[in-house]
Motif scaffolding. Sequence first.
Motif, PDB file in Angstrom:
ATOM      1  N   HIS A 178       0.952  -9.200   4.690  1.00 26.20           N
ATOM      2  CA  HIS A 178      -0.040  -8.407   4.548  1.00 26.20           C
ATOM      3  C   HIS A 178      -0.472  -8.550   3.070  1.00 26.20           C
ATOM      4  N   TRP A 179      -0.984  -9.815   2.804  1.00 28.27           N
ATOM      5  CA  TRP A 179      -1.590 -10.083   1.647  1.00 28.27           C
ATOM      6  C   TRP A 179      -0.818 -10.178   0.166  1.00 28.27           C
ATOM      7  N   GLU A 181      -5.584   1.820  -1.344  1.00 32.90           N
ATOM      8  CA  GLU A 181      -6.707   1.140  -0.632  1.00 32.90           C
ATOM      9  C   GLU A 181      -7.239  -0.121  -1.531  1.00 32.90           C
ATOM     10  N   TRP A 182      -6.223  -0.937  -1.891  1.00 33.93           N
ATOM     11  CA  TRP A 182      -6.690  -2.045  -2.493  1.00 33.93           C
ATOM     12  C   TRP A 182      -7.483  -1.979  -3.658  1.00 33.93           C
ATOM     13  N   GLN A 188       0.784  -1.460  -0.058  1.00 30.95           N
ATOM     14  CA  GLN A 188       0.000   0.080  -0.102  1.00 30.95           C
ATOM     15  C   GLN A 188       0.868   1.325  -0.005  1.00 30.95           C
ATOM     16  N   TRP A 228      -5.113   3.252  11.519  1.00 29.00           N
ATOM     17  CA  TRP A 228      -4.896   2.953  10.429  1.00 29.00           C
ATOM     18  C   TRP A 228      -5.692   4.085   9.541  1.00 29.00           C
ATOM     19  N   TYR A 266     -13.022  -2.148  12.533  1.00 31.22           N
ATOM     20  CA  TYR A 266     -13.627  -0.956  11.618  1.00 31.22           C
ATOM     21  C   TYR A 266     -15.083  -0.921  11.796  1.00 31.22           C
ATOM     22  N   ASN A 280      -8.083  -5.944  14.620  1.00 29.59           N
ATOM     23  CA  ASN A 280      -8.358  -4.645  13.430  1.00 29.59           C
ATOM     24  C   ASN A 280      -9.926  -4.555  13.571  1.00 29.59           C
ATOM     25  N   ASN A 327      -1.793 -10.671   8.550  1.00 27.72           N
ATOM     26  CA  ASN A 327      -2.666  -9.668   8.598  1.00 27.72           C
ATOM     27  C   ASN A 327      -4.121 -10.342   8.085  1.00 27.72           C
ATOM     28  N   GLU A 328      -5.155  -9.941   9.064  1.00 29.00           N
ATOM     29  CA  GLU A 328      -6.387 -10.417   8.414  1.00 29.00           C
ATOM     30  C   GLU A 328      -6.579 -11.843   7.575  1.00 29.00           C
ATOM     31  N   GLU A 364      -5.219  -2.370  13.965  1.00 29.81           N
ATOM     32  CA  GLU A 364      -5.780  -1.334  12.925  1.00 29.81           C
ATOM     33  C   GLU A 364      -6.945  -0.574  13.551  1.00 29.81           C
ATOM     34  N   PHE A 380      -7.184   6.988   4.003  1.00 29.64           N
ATOM     35  CA  PHE A 380      -7.496   6.603   5.370  1.00 29.64           C
ATOM     36  C   PHE A 380      -6.468   7.211   6.529  1.00 29.64           C
ATOM     37  N   TRP A 427     -18.833   2.269   5.699  1.00 23.82           N
ATOM     38  CA  TRP A 427     -18.877   1.519   6.884  1.00 23.82           C
ATOM     39  C   TRP A 427     -19.784   2.144   7.852  1.00 23.82           C
TER      40      TRP A 427
HETATM   41  C1  FCB Z   1      -7.933  -3.707   6.536  1.00 25.26           C
HETATM   42  C2  FCB Z   1      -6.592  -3.505   6.006  1.00 25.26           C
HETATM   43  C3  FCB Z   1      -5.792  -2.590   5.517  1.00 25.26           C
HETATM   44  C4  FCB Z   1      -6.748  -1.586   5.316  1.00 25.26           C
HETATM   45  C5  FCB Z   1      -7.852  -1.398   6.137  1.00 25.26           C
HETATM   46  C6  FCB Z   1      -8.785  -0.146   5.647  1.00 25.26           C
HETATM   47  O1  FCB Z   1      -8.685  -4.511   6.279  1.00 25.26           O
HETATM   48  O2  FCB Z   1      -5.918  -4.740   6.749  1.00 25.26           O
HETATM   49  O3  FCB Z   1      -4.612  -2.819   4.781  1.00 25.26           O
HETATM   50  O4  FCB Z   1      -7.131  -1.786   3.897  1.00 25.26           O
HETATM   51  O5  FCB Z   1      -8.662  -2.554   6.165  1.00 25.26           O
END
Ligand code: FCB
Length: 503
Positions: free
Chosen positions: A155-156, A460-461, A54, A453, A331, A329, A199-200, A406, A469, A379
């Motif tokens: 991280h992905w 952002e992916w 990122q 975060w 949100y 993490n 990560n996630e 996060e 963010f 969200w």
């Molecule tokens: C999480 C990710 C991070 C970012 C935030 C907004 O799921 O770990 O990389 O994309 O969301």
Amino acid sequence: MPDIVSPATTPAPTATPATATAPDADANANAAEAAAAVSFPPGFLWGAATSAYQIEGAVREGGRTPSIWDTFSHTPGRTAGGDTGDVAVDHYHRYREDVALMARLGVNAYRFSVSWSRVQPTGRGPAVQVGLDFYRRLVDELLAAGIEPAITLYHWDLPQELEDAGGWPERETAYRFAEYARLVGEALGDRVQSWITLNEPWCSAFLGYGSGVHAPGRTDPVAALRAAHHLNLAHGLGAAALRASMPTRNRIAVSLNSSVVRALSPSPANMAAARRIDDLANGIFHGPMLHGSYPKTLLKATGSLTDWSFVRDGDLRAARASLDALGLNYYTPALVSAAEGGGRGHGADGHGASEHSPWPGADDVLFHHTPGERTEMGWSIDPTGLHELLMRYTREAPGLPLYVTENGAAYDDRPDADGRVHDPERIAYLHGHLGAVHRALADGADVRGYYLWSLMDNFEWSYGYGKRFGAVYVDYPTLTRTPKSSAHWYAEAARTHTIPPAS
Ligand code: FCB
């Protein structure tokens, strides 16, 4: 088949009455106010987080090979505006400036990830020193600035070659990860004490192989379940490899995007829907990592898709690697119901548009927005979910220090005529969520730190650069960094160990 079933290890999901709107705003405000009066514990970490793909850019430097995110973002139609991480925010070349910025903002902890294909191109073979040297320099810069580094290993961004060989649905990928963990542990274990394996993993498995909105973009529910298992195994094997390669004082954690799953009403159908989502969001990782087994209800609900025979003897023992800490993490919560008549569900789960559900065996479950305010991602804003999850971790993993690895929000930030960026919504978001953390501390949760975060706006992916963010604004044409008002607010929190007023 090995014994992979657990007794009910996860609590039943809660129900939100159909008439309920967002959590009681007054209660949130009161809690935040009360929290503001009280200090956070000494030693509490005021961190910021990022990830390699990122922010780094420099995707072809130092022998780095493509990861699945390079391939995915370069595939037409996969990311908003065709955005890629080729340049990102050029952190690879500007890391000194970024560390200096953090130091100025009083951030005392920084969570970043290592790009696997930068340090072990193709995902096999020896480590590349140029790649490791970049992270050595970054860590040394952080330590010199008094900022505690925390490394996320994955991280992905899986090396593309490993995806070509089958990716996370294949067991071999977990062995590859353990080898990579060892290489990084050997190189950086002398100077970094805080380590995060994955990560996630939920996103890697279910967005990557289920709904396909993340790399590698596959849409196969069985592959997604297999990926989830091999990520659990990778976590365990990776943690063991780290332990074997590093000084014992170092701490190993995982960052999960565990979900608060609420049922729209307490009807049996909605409660059953919430149970299924809770298993797929939480139990599928909490089970193996914390308890050494999968929830029985998960195996039953996915039984028509797979018999789980890819789970081998010893896997769950390995997955339950002893953790030194747990990262959350957070949100937004999930609000679900059973689709009437069993039709197709999915919907507002906040994970991007796809015809394919990221919830294997539960694609009839409907996701709803919690009433009330939402961020630019759509969200729902609900700090009570963060408190709830920290308390759940406290019950499910007693004795384990917790970190919010996060938390943050995207808003459509723009500089004003003077070039300043005011983001009062982000300040309000952070205010509410830090209040929830403080409330959890007061209720007995052992929370040791909070990582916002994100440090700065970034890729952002699949949303590309459209979602900001950062606490620091990045002007993409020039890559100039400008702290937003939330960065100054957060600096004040870090300096005073309290929650400053939101306005
Ligand atoms: C999480 C990710 C991070 C970012 C935030 C907004 O799921 O770990 O990389 O994309 O969301």
